[in-house]
Design a protein around this motif. Structure first.
Motif: not given
Length: 436
Positions: A93-117
């Motif tokens: 974000c700083a290199a592109l001069n965007l007015p943001f800081g940095g974050a990230k998120g995630g969940v540990t799983l294989n989504p291909k094993e779950l149904s859409k519901a």
């Protein structure tokens, strides 16, 4: 841990610090994330059983604005990975001069094993767990590996339910019908194409000089959302895309692949095959089946790693034969591999520049949500091209001035922006000797 992803990512700063002066305060604040959250997400499965998934959200730095970063669903998600990705987002974000800081998120799983519901219940449960950690003025998530506009729509809707008011600006990468931006789903690949075209003009001379020269050959590791888009744009622009791959392996033909046909075939079958399609009829063409490792080692002009991090390390860097590497994935090259590639004369264009199209159009989406004024696809792509090419040219000039790598130049640019913002709040020099 001494060999963690975050430690490896932080090593890139050491080289950049040779070319930019930052205050002690800035250096201290960039040593560790501002805040890290680990949550448990109970999900009722379709068979009635209960599973509990681990989720994460990290704010690395918010000096330049609310934090911004994607959410990935993947079996390898852990706190170290999420912290590293939040670190990269801060500098992106700083290199592109965007007015943001940095974050990230995630969940540990294989989504291909779950149904859409099940995926919907998981997505809403994740937002239930982190709702007090995000917000349009605090932290704005977006899609990442194995998340998509529908999942972002569920997450935005759940946050709106919790806050009892419609809050489209809390999540970017949403479906257009729910306040998403035109061009967001293809932004990472499109932005990478703009950077590649601008940089190849420097490396090879202006396009007019190349009229009688053979097409540049390209190999793309990761034929997902970003990789398939940049592959298609390169194909349309006359590059010879000779190899592509997904998580199951790759295909190669030195004559070049028909990327539109491969895209159509994968959309219909979820498989990557060397095909040529005429309407709805697709026929196999001569090709060689290769592994992802073999794709990385092909003798091509341009290599595009667009899958996951640490694909090129000290163990295989010496076998890389491409002339130029454009990092569309986050962190596909380790710090140790950088030295080997540099010694081989391979020019690497870093992720914090090349793949910043996604966060750039996420910024555009956030602006549109907050203003209520929505842009056409042509306006989005025009703004994206201007932002990406301006950043690329600035970083190219820094690299030429200091005779350093494009990665180091990108970090110099980012550190300069971060340092200015942090120093504006006051440094040691502003407070020493103030008493009396």
């Amino acid at each position: 841990m001494a060999n963690s992803l975050l430690t490896d990512a932080s090593r890139r700063l050491d080289r950049a610090l040779q070319y930019v002066s930052i205050s002690e305060d800035t250096a201290e604040r960039l040593k560790s994330p501002k805040a890290s959250l680990k949550v448990s997400i109970p999900v009722r499965m379709d068979d009635g059983s209960l599973r509990v998934f681990e989720g994460y959200r990290v704010h690395f730095d918010d000096t330049r604005g609310p934090t911004k970063g994607g959410i990935r669903f993947h079996p390898q998600v852990n706190l170290d990975e999420v912290q590293s990705l939040a670190f990269w987002m801060t500098f992106k974000c700083a290199a592109l001069n965007l007015p943001f800081g940095g974050a990230k998120g995630g969940v540990t799983l294989n989504p291909k094993e779950l149904s859409k519901a099940e995926l919907e219940r998981l997505s809403r449960g994740y937002i239930d767990a982190i709702a007090n950690f995000i917000g349009p003025d605090t932290d704005i998530p977006a899609p990442d590996v194995y998340t998509n506009p529908m999942i972002m729509g569920w997450m935005m809707d759940q946050y709106s339910i919790i806050r009892q008011q419609r809050s489209p600006a809390v999540i970017t990468g949403k479906p257009v019908a729910l306040g998403g931006s035109l061009g967001r789903s293809t932004a990472t690949g499109t932005g990478a194409f703009y950077v590649l075209e601008a940089m190849m003009a420097h490396l090879l001379g202006q396009p007019s000089d190349q009229a009688n020269k053979p097409a540049q050959t390209v190999a793309v590791q990761g034929f997902g959302n970003a990789g398939s888009v940049v592959a298609r744009l390169l194909f349309d622009a006359g590059y010879a895309v000779v190899a592509v791959s997904d998580s199951h392996g790759g295909i190669y033909t030195p004559q070049g692949l028909d990327i539109p046909s491969i895209q159509q075939f994968k959309a219909d079958t979820r498989a990557v095959q060397a095909v040529y399609c005429d309407g709805t009829v697709c026929s196999l063409v001569d090709h060689k089946v290769i592994t992802n490792e073999e794709l990385l080692q092909l003798e091509v002009d341009i290599l595009i790693p667009a899958a996951l991090e640490n694909q090129i390390t000290a163990a295989n860097a010496d076998a890389i034969r491409a002339r130029y590497i454009f990092e569309v994935a986050n962190g596909p090259i380790s710090a140790d591999a950088d030295d080997i590639l540099d010694a081989k004369g391979i020019t690497v264009f870093p992720d914090i520049l090349v793949n910043a199209g996604g966060v750039t159009v996420s910024y555009f989406e956030w602006v549109q949500n907050r203003s209520g004024l929505y842009w056409t696809l042509e306006e989005v792509n025009q703004r994206l091209k201007q932002q990406m090419v301006t950043a690329a040219e600035t970083i190219w000039q820094i690299a030429q001035t200091h005779q350093t790598s494009m990665r180091t130049a990108a970090y110099v640019q980012a550190l300069t922006s971060l340092g200015a913002a942090m120093d504006a709040r006051g440094t040691r020099a502003d407070y020493v000797g103030e008493k009396g």
